[in-house]
Write a protein that holds these residues in place. Structure first.
Motif, PDB file in Angstrom:
ATOM      1  N   PHE A  79       0.810  -1.207   0.000  1.00  0.00           N
ATOM      2  CA  PHE A  79       0.000   0.000   0.000  1.00  0.00           C
ATOM      3  C   PHE A  79       0.847   1.262   0.000  1.00  0.00           C
ATOM      4  CE2 PHE A  79      -3.645  -2.639   0.793  1.00  0.00           C
ATOM      5  CZ  PHE A  79      -4.590  -1.989   0.021  1.00  0.00           C
ATOM      6  N   LEU A  80       2.053   1.204   0.548  1.00  0.00           N
ATOM      7  CA  LEU A  80       2.924   2.375   0.480  1.00  0.00           C
ATOM      8  C   LEU A  80       3.440   2.612  -0.931  1.00  0.00           C
ATOM      9  CD1 LEU A  80       5.013   2.174   3.749  1.00  0.00           C
ATOM     10  CD2 LEU A  80       3.401   3.952   3.084  1.00  0.00           C
ATOM     11  N   THR A  81       3.739   1.525  -1.657  1.00  0.00           N
ATOM     12  CA  THR A  81       4.325   1.691  -2.982  1.00  0.00           C
ATOM     13  C   THR A  81       3.301   1.727  -4.110  1.00  0.00           C
ATOM     14  OG1 THR A  81       4.664  -0.695  -3.162  1.00  0.00           O
ATOM     15  CG2 THR A  81       6.489   0.620  -2.320  1.00  0.00           C
ATOM     16  N   VAL A  82       2.179   1.063  -3.952  1.00  0.00           N
ATOM     17  CA  VAL A  82       1.200   0.979  -5.033  1.00  0.00           C
ATOM     18  C   VAL A  82      -0.117   1.672  -4.680  1.00  0.00           C
ATOM     19  CG1 VAL A  82      -0.159  -0.617  -6.450  1.00  0.00           C
ATOM     20  CG2 VAL A  82       2.196  -1.171  -5.875  1.00  0.00           C
ATOM     21  N   GLY A  83      -0.669   1.342  -3.528  1.00  0.00           N
ATOM     22  CA  GLY A  83      -2.002   1.835  -3.166  1.00  0.00           C
ATOM     23  C   GLY A  83      -2.075   3.337  -3.003  1.00  0.00           C
ATOM     24  N   ARG A  84      -1.126   3.902  -2.280  1.00  0.00           N
ATOM     25  CA  ARG A  84      -1.159   5.344  -2.034  1.00  0.00           C
ATOM     26  C   ARG A  84      -1.049   6.175  -3.314  1.00  0.00           C
ATOM     27  NH1 ARG A  84       2.735   7.943   2.349  1.00  0.00           N
ATOM     28  NH2 ARG A  84       1.636   9.901   2.353  1.00  0.00           N
ATOM     29  N   PRO A  85      -0.067   5.898  -4.185  1.00  0.00           N
ATOM     30  CA  PRO A  85      -0.004   6.672  -5.431  1.00  0.00           C
ATOM     31  C   PRO A  85      -1.242   6.481  -6.316  1.00  0.00           C
ATOM     32  CG  PRO A  85       2.070   5.536  -5.066  1.00  0.00           C
ATOM     33  CD  PRO A  85       1.112   5.036  -4.039  1.00  0.00           C
TER      34      PRO A  85
END
Length: 132
Positions: A26-32
């Motif tokens: 979620f830090l690398t894919v979900g948030r952006p």
């Protein structure tokens, strides 16, 4: 005893990987990805993610903490310090999550309830027939 240590190690590694892997995803894919959505859509999606994750993720966290505790207690090799460090980090992660994420989520839900026409996550789930 050796097979028990190997089994507990496997459970500990897998459950820690689930917890850390989910957060890393979620830090690398979900948030952006959610930044590209409208604010209301992003809020709704994150609300649903937390609705389901809060029901299912504690199982993996408890398994990780319990297995690291058992390994630190019963492992006779020189790796006890690593198991205690992992145990400490997992407990610290739970404390930080409960202190900051849960508090922000509750504040967001309260502000959502104050606005006109904003439905809560539970009402939205009921309309869609979603059960945790």
């Amino acid at each position: 005893m050796n097979y028990l240590i190997w089994s507990v190690s496997l459970v500990g590694i897998l459950s820690t990987a689930v917890v850390c892997g989910t957060d890393t995803f979620f830090l690398t894919v979900g948030r952006p990805a959610l930044r590209l959505a409208s604010p209301s859509a992003g809020t709704e999606v994150m609300g649903f993610v937390h609705l389901f994750a809060d029901a299912r993720m504690p199982i993996w966290g408890v398994l990780a903490i319990l297995s690291n505790f058992l390994l630190a207690l019963f492992n006779r090799s020189g790796h006890r310090g690593f198991h205690f460090a992992a145990l400490t980090m997992l407990i610290l992660f739970v404390v930080i999550y409960n202190r900051f994420v849960k508090a922000n989520q509750s504040a967001s839900n309260r502000s959502c309830k104050k606005r006109e026409g904003c439905s809560t996550m539970i009402e939205s789930c009921r309309r869609r027939g979603i059960d945790r």
